[in-house]
Write a protein that holds these residues in place. Structure first.
Motif, PDB file in Angstrom:
ATOM      1  N   GLY A 295      10.786 -14.367  -2.154  1.00 56.14           N
ATOM      2  CA  GLY A 295      10.756 -15.816  -2.188  1.00 56.14           C
ATOM      3  C   GLY A 295       9.581 -16.190  -2.999  1.00 56.14           C
ATOM      4  N   ASP A 296       8.594 -15.410  -3.715  1.00 59.74           N
ATOM      5  CA  ASP A 296       7.886 -15.942  -4.684  1.00 59.74           C
ATOM      6  C   ASP A 296       8.619 -16.273  -6.022  1.00 59.74           C
ATOM      7  OD1 ASP A 296       5.107 -15.014  -3.029  1.00 59.74           O
ATOM      8  OD2 ASP A 296       6.716 -13.181  -3.134  1.00 59.74           O
ATOM      9  N   LEU A 297       7.799 -17.018  -6.814  1.00 63.91           N
ATOM     10  CA  LEU A 297       7.999 -17.396  -8.103  1.00 63.91           C
ATOM     11  C   LEU A 297       7.096 -16.978  -9.256  1.00 63.91           C
ATOM     12  CD1 LEU A 297       9.296 -20.947  -7.279  1.00 63.91           C
ATOM     13  CD2 LEU A 297      10.648 -19.127  -8.229  1.00 63.91           C
ATOM     14  N   LEU A 298       7.135 -15.981  -9.951  1.00 54.76           N
ATOM     15  CA  LEU A 298       6.554 -15.472 -10.954  1.00 54.76           C
ATOM     16  C   LEU A 298       6.686 -16.202 -12.367  1.00 54.76           C
ATOM     17  CD1 LEU A 298       6.570 -11.748 -10.194  1.00 54.76           C
ATOM     18  CD2 LEU A 298       5.470 -13.628  -8.809  1.00 54.76           C
ATOM     19  N   VAL A 299       5.484 -16.381 -12.869  1.00 51.31           N
ATOM     20  CA  VAL A 299       5.442 -17.309 -14.192  1.00 51.31           C
ATOM     21  C   VAL A 299       4.505 -16.611 -15.233  1.00 51.31           C
ATOM     22  CG1 VAL A 299       4.822 -19.535 -15.359  1.00 51.31           C
ATOM     23  CG2 VAL A 299       5.787 -19.381 -13.099  1.00 51.31           C
ATOM     24  N   GLY A 300       4.900 -16.382 -16.338  1.00 54.60           N
ATOM     25  CA  GLY A 300       4.235 -15.642 -17.473  1.00 54.60           C
ATOM     26  C   GLY A 300       4.959 -15.472 -18.551  1.00 54.60           C
ATOM     27  N   PRO A 301       4.207 -14.652 -19.617  1.00 55.52           N
ATOM     28  CA  PRO A 301       4.990 -14.361 -20.872  1.00 55.52           C
ATOM     29  C   PRO A 301       5.847 -13.150 -20.370  1.00 55.52           C
ATOM     30  CG  PRO A 301       2.524 -13.596 -20.885  1.00 55.52           C
ATOM     31  CD  PRO A 301       2.656 -14.420 -19.796  1.00 55.52           C
ATOM     32  N   ASP A 302       6.942 -12.987 -21.263  1.00 50.94           N
ATOM     33  CA  ASP A 302       7.918 -11.902 -20.910  1.00 50.94           C
ATOM     34  C   ASP A 302       7.451 -10.626 -21.781  1.00 50.94           C
ATOM     35  OD1 ASP A 302      10.005 -10.241 -20.317  1.00 50.94           O
ATOM     36  OD2 ASP A 302      11.188 -11.122 -22.169  1.00 50.94           O
ATOM     37  N   ASN A 303       6.421  -9.990 -21.174  1.00 53.55           N
ATOM     38  CA  ASN A 303       5.982  -8.816 -22.148  1.00 53.55           C
ATOM     39  C   ASN A 303       5.613  -7.675 -21.083  1.00 53.55           C
ATOM     40  OD1 ASN A 303       3.372  -9.526 -20.440  1.00 53.55           O
ATOM     41  ND2 ASN A 303       2.248 -10.517 -22.002  1.00 53.55           N
ATOM     42  N   GLY A 304       6.375  -7.897 -19.652  1.00 54.79           N
ATOM     43  CA  GLY A 304       6.200  -6.739 -18.703  1.00 54.79           C
ATOM     44  C   GLY A 304       5.198  -6.722 -17.677  1.00 54.79           C
ATOM     45  N   LEU A 305       4.294  -7.994 -17.792  1.00 52.74           N
ATOM     46  CA  LEU A 305       3.344  -8.192 -16.907  1.00 52.74           C
ATOM     47  C   LEU A 305       3.667  -8.284 -15.250  1.00 52.74           C
ATOM     48  CD1 LEU A 305       0.342  -9.306 -16.714  1.00 52.74           C
ATOM     49  CD2 LEU A 305       1.159 -11.582 -17.723  1.00 52.74           C
ATOM     50  N   LEU A 306       4.770  -8.962 -15.321  1.00 44.91           N
ATOM     51  CA  LEU A 306       5.250  -9.643 -13.947  1.00 44.91           C
ATOM     52  C   LEU A 306       6.019  -8.594 -13.111  1.00 44.91           C
ATOM     53  CD1 LEU A 306       6.273 -13.028 -15.029  1.00 44.91           C
ATOM     54  CD2 LEU A 306       4.058 -12.391 -14.118  1.00 44.91           C
ATOM     55  N   ARG A 307       6.495  -7.358 -14.238  1.00 43.17           N
ATOM     56  CA  ARG A 307       7.664  -6.602 -13.419  1.00 43.17           C
ATOM     57  C   ARG A 307       7.159  -5.690 -12.247  1.00 43.17           C
ATOM     58  NH1 ARG A 307      12.468  -5.090 -17.257  1.00 43.17           N
ATOM     59  NH2 ARG A 307      13.118  -4.687 -15.224  1.00 43.17           N
ATOM     60  N   PRO A 308       5.911  -4.952 -12.414  1.00 45.07           N
ATOM     61  CA  PRO A 308       5.537  -4.174 -11.235  1.00 45.07           C
ATOM     62  C   PRO A 308       5.636  -4.796 -10.047  1.00 45.07           C
ATOM     63  CG  PRO A 308       4.570  -3.518 -13.210  1.00 45.07           C
ATOM     64  CD  PRO A 308       5.189  -4.715 -13.640  1.00 45.07           C
ATOM     65  N   ALA A 309       4.774  -5.948 -10.012  1.00 45.91           N
ATOM     66  CA  ALA A 309       4.569  -6.917  -8.936  1.00 45.91           C
ATOM     67  C   ALA A 309       5.888  -7.430  -8.297  1.00 45.91           C
ATOM     68  CB  ALA A 309       3.695  -7.947  -9.190  1.00 45.91           C
ATOM     69  N   ALA A 310       6.896  -7.754  -9.146  1.00 48.62           N
ATOM     70  CA  ALA A 310       8.002  -8.438  -8.596  1.00 48.62           C
ATOM     71  C   ALA A 310       8.956  -7.387  -7.946  1.00 48.62           C
ATOM     72  CB  ALA A 310       8.916  -8.997  -9.935  1.00 48.62           C
ATOM     73  N   GLU A 311       9.198  -6.023  -8.570  1.00 49.83           N
ATOM     74  CA  GLU A 311       9.696  -4.912  -7.755  1.00 49.83           C
ATOM     75  C   GLU A 311       8.996  -4.811  -6.368  1.00 49.83           C
ATOM     76  OE1 GLU A 311      12.433  -3.449  -8.742  1.00 49.83           O
ATOM     77  OE2 GLU A 311      12.181  -4.798 -10.609  1.00 49.83           O
ATOM     78  N   ARG A 312       7.728  -4.820  -6.367  1.00 49.57           N
ATOM     79  CA  ARG A 312       6.857  -4.798  -5.091  1.00 49.57           C
ATOM     80  C   ARG A 312       7.335  -5.719  -4.039  1.00 49.57           C
ATOM     81  NH1 ARG A 312       0.988  -3.732  -3.707  1.00 49.57           N
ATOM     82  NH2 ARG A 312       1.409  -2.080  -2.077  1.00 49.57           N
ATOM     83  N   LEU A 313       7.836  -6.838  -4.546  1.00 46.77           N
ATOM     84  CA  LEU A 313       7.964  -7.986  -3.671  1.00 46.77           C
ATOM     85  C   LEU A 313       9.532  -8.174  -3.344  1.00 46.77           C
ATOM     86  CD1 LEU A 313       5.653 -10.773  -5.154  1.00 46.77           C
ATOM     87  CD2 LEU A 313       5.485  -9.563  -2.905  1.00 46.77           C
ATOM     88  N   GLY A 314      10.187  -7.122  -3.628  1.00 47.30           N
ATOM     89  CA  GLY A 314      11.500  -6.801  -3.204  1.00 47.30           C
ATOM     90  C   GLY A 314      12.625  -6.918  -4.460  1.00 47.30           C
ATOM     91  N   GLY A 315      12.010  -7.128  -5.610  1.00 46.53           N
ATOM     92  CA  GLY A 315      12.830  -7.069  -6.726  1.00 46.53           C
ATOM     93  C   GLY A 315      13.322  -8.533  -7.266  1.00 46.53           C
TER      94      GLY A 315
END
Lengths: 309, 309, 309
Positions: free
Chosen positions: C115-135
């Motif tokens: 249910g989180d919302l992640l914001v940032g540049p599209d350079n891979g930065l957010l992906r590992p955390a997004a996976e860990r929060l369920g995808g």
């Protein structure tokens, strides 16, 4: 600072504001939780503690005291808390410098006479601040698993034990619910350095080097006056210090300079040293607009002697 | 950035949200107090200021701008405030870089045309930001003991004078209650470095080295264009700088390199220098994904000249 | 940590408190916005992002994860987020390490299964955390000018694009309003280092050096056990590492020491090394109360091999 020791800071205007509106009352629904650790500002550890607190106690207001405590130094953290807590609102104060994490050392919660709740490892960290807030009214072991995270790691009790405890205390869970009481006298003590008053000579040591390079010494102006007589601004003193951790008896590397007793930095020219009572009542040796610690290569633990010049 | 100078940032969606709910109105019951100091993140001083503010004004929201101002540098703090304040909400802004603490220097509160209240020592610190927020509408000396801590130290007015003043302003105490008015023109001025436009040559200096090692220069792109003509992306410029504080007339230690005018970092290869207008409108000399200050050994105060290559 | 991955931390007492009072509900009116950047604590950039967020979303609670990400290191920030986000409340999480600012790289908003919302540049930065929060449930390009600052700089999208986006998301603006959807599979990937399990040997590398000098390695205890067999406390292991970035095949500068597998620091004497599973489940090589990175001159990227002694 007797008033601050026994009750929170306030002023007539603040009291009127609190009476006049709901703001003052509302503050108590937003409990303050302070954090003091050696986790460093770069690592995620401090933010994780904040996050755990806010998940459990969403209305808490989190205030960071410092996360740059000298690594593993219980004394350093204890002095920071001693300085800071009297100026903070009543609240829950979490402190983690925890070289014994994962051992049998206890996790404790302490209620002070002022009404604060202190949380941390039982390694002496909390005791000087607790004394300064009026003394310890009660202490309990933090052992109730209901107030921990479900999975307990062996190396990060800040996250798994202390932050959840602080958050539950902020929610109003009574301290006694966390575990068995512990006699305050049985808590691990912390020996704070104390000065030695000799005839004509004060023997003390550097207890804290601040970010300006000012050297905080054990003891206050009354200790120095007991050793060298009345302190008038401008009184010339001889300050001696080994430039490595050691005693002033060692001749090699001995630093000695004439330093005036002064009330504030601008009493001496820019770049020149002074000895003064700092804003917490401690003796302090500093350079006006300079960095004394860097100039002389001194650090915490160096022994210092002061006599009349 | 004229809009930001004269009124707070907002957007249509933010305005609708504010109208639709109590959230916007509630914000004004939680006044913002920002802090800018040279106290360092390790020492307890900044946290003590936060604690004093929250004791007096429990609903205040405290926002730290920076506590890593270059020690004793009024100019450094003034530039940080100049950058930051236009992007912060209307509020009370406390700034303490105070080498004159304990002397006769005044403590002042300033009301800006935008509606902010600035608090700090009268040493020039607050003036560039005040100008950027529309200018000074009123200034008063902070001398009313009702709005100070009961005991006044000689070395920590951040805690004893400025934080209590900021908190009382956040509570709504009128600025005029703090002390006698002072003519804005009588406030201690601060000379910000300015560039010198010569035919074919801009003479400027490094005013701020950021944590990326980017070198912020006095002046903007219009100053450079006035000196060297229209600035097209890719225009090759010669940048000269002494690698010690000094003038570009000194030959020894002179650094000189060809640098293209560019719009953003990625316009040049990784590790290569560029000259661009930064996001505050200032000239900036930087390395793409490198640390120019470390590469060339340059620091604040170094004089820089720029001409066509 | 499966529970944390899929739903926020809570406890029975926290749930009761939420039901009992308005406090829990009120928390959702004060959305959490976290910040992770390489801006540094000295510069005004992080405070400016906080200020922009609070101007647009005055009720947001801003939580700083770290502003001391290694400059320009997307991997470093990605690992910090991976560690921290599972312990933070549901919220909007802003991350900016953005060497491609001002180029064609996209700005993205990501909704996670938690249910989180992640914001940032599209350079891979957010992906590992997004996976860990369920995808990733949805991703959109942040391109709607209504949710940016009116003037867009070429070098500070943290201020002009990402902070305004985070604030508008915190206000409840739907992610879909920010721009066209983007297939999660089309987001720029990030290759996290992975260990190589060989018969009798684990080949891994240092992925993060924490502020204690502890060396976090790619992989967990199950990887090590797969390589060297069951891990009992006290098991003696040989750890080899080149003391410069490079491979363990290089003989010059090779560091090799005997290190016991242990559960926590105090299992070995002060100053002695240990290998353990850290509180995030990663392999970690550390000195008890020492600084291993400084002792051996090791840094991120160094390759490490572990075998039975």
């Amino acid at each position: 600072m007797p008033e601050i020791l026994t009750r929170p800071i306030t002023t007539p205007a603040a009291q009127r504001a609190a009476r006049r509106s709901a703001a003052g009352r509302a503050a108590w629904r937003s409990p303050l939780v302070s954090l003091t650790t050696d986790f460093g500002a770069r690592d995620p550890s401090a933010a994780i503690c904040r996050g755990v607190i806010l998940q459990i106690a969403p209305r808490a207001r989190v205030l960071d005291i410092s996360h740059e405590v000298e690594k593993y130094s219980v004394l350093d953290a204890a002095l920071l808390l001693w300085c800071a807590l009297p100026y903070l609102p009543l609240g829950v104060h979490l402190a983690v410098v925890d070289p014994g994490v994962g051992t049998e050392r206890l996790a404790v919660g302490i209620e002070t006479a002022r009404g604060d709740l202190l949380v941390g490892p039982d390694n002496g960290l909390l005791r000087p601040a607790a004394e300064r807030l009026g003394g310890i009214r009660a202490a309990h072991v933090l052992e109730n698993p209901d107030y921990r995270l479900p999975a307990l790691s062996a190396s990060f009790h800040g996250r798994d034990v202390f932050a959840p405890a602080a958050a539950h205390l902020a929610l109003g869970v009574p301290l006694a619910d966390f575990g068995r009481p512990i006699d305050p006298a049985a808590l691990v003590p912390l020996e704070l350095p104390v000065p030695l008053v000799r005839p004509g000579l004060l023997e003390t040591e550097i207890v804290y080097v601040d970010t300006f390079g000012n050297l905080k010494l054990a003891g206050g102006s009354s200790d120095l006056a007991a050793a060298v007589g009345p302190l008038q601004p401008g009184l010339s003193l001889t300050v001696s210090c080994s430039n490595v951790a050691g005693t002033v008896d060692r001749v090699e590397g001995l630093v000695e300079e004439q330093v005036p007793w002064a009330t504030t930095f601008a009493s001496v020219p820019v770049g020149r040293p002074l000895l003064y009572e700092d804003s917490y009542g401690r003796l302090c040796w500093a350079d006006n607009q300079g960095n004394l610690a860097a100039r002389l290569g001194l650090r915490r633990g160096c022994r210092v002697s002061v006599r009349r010049a």
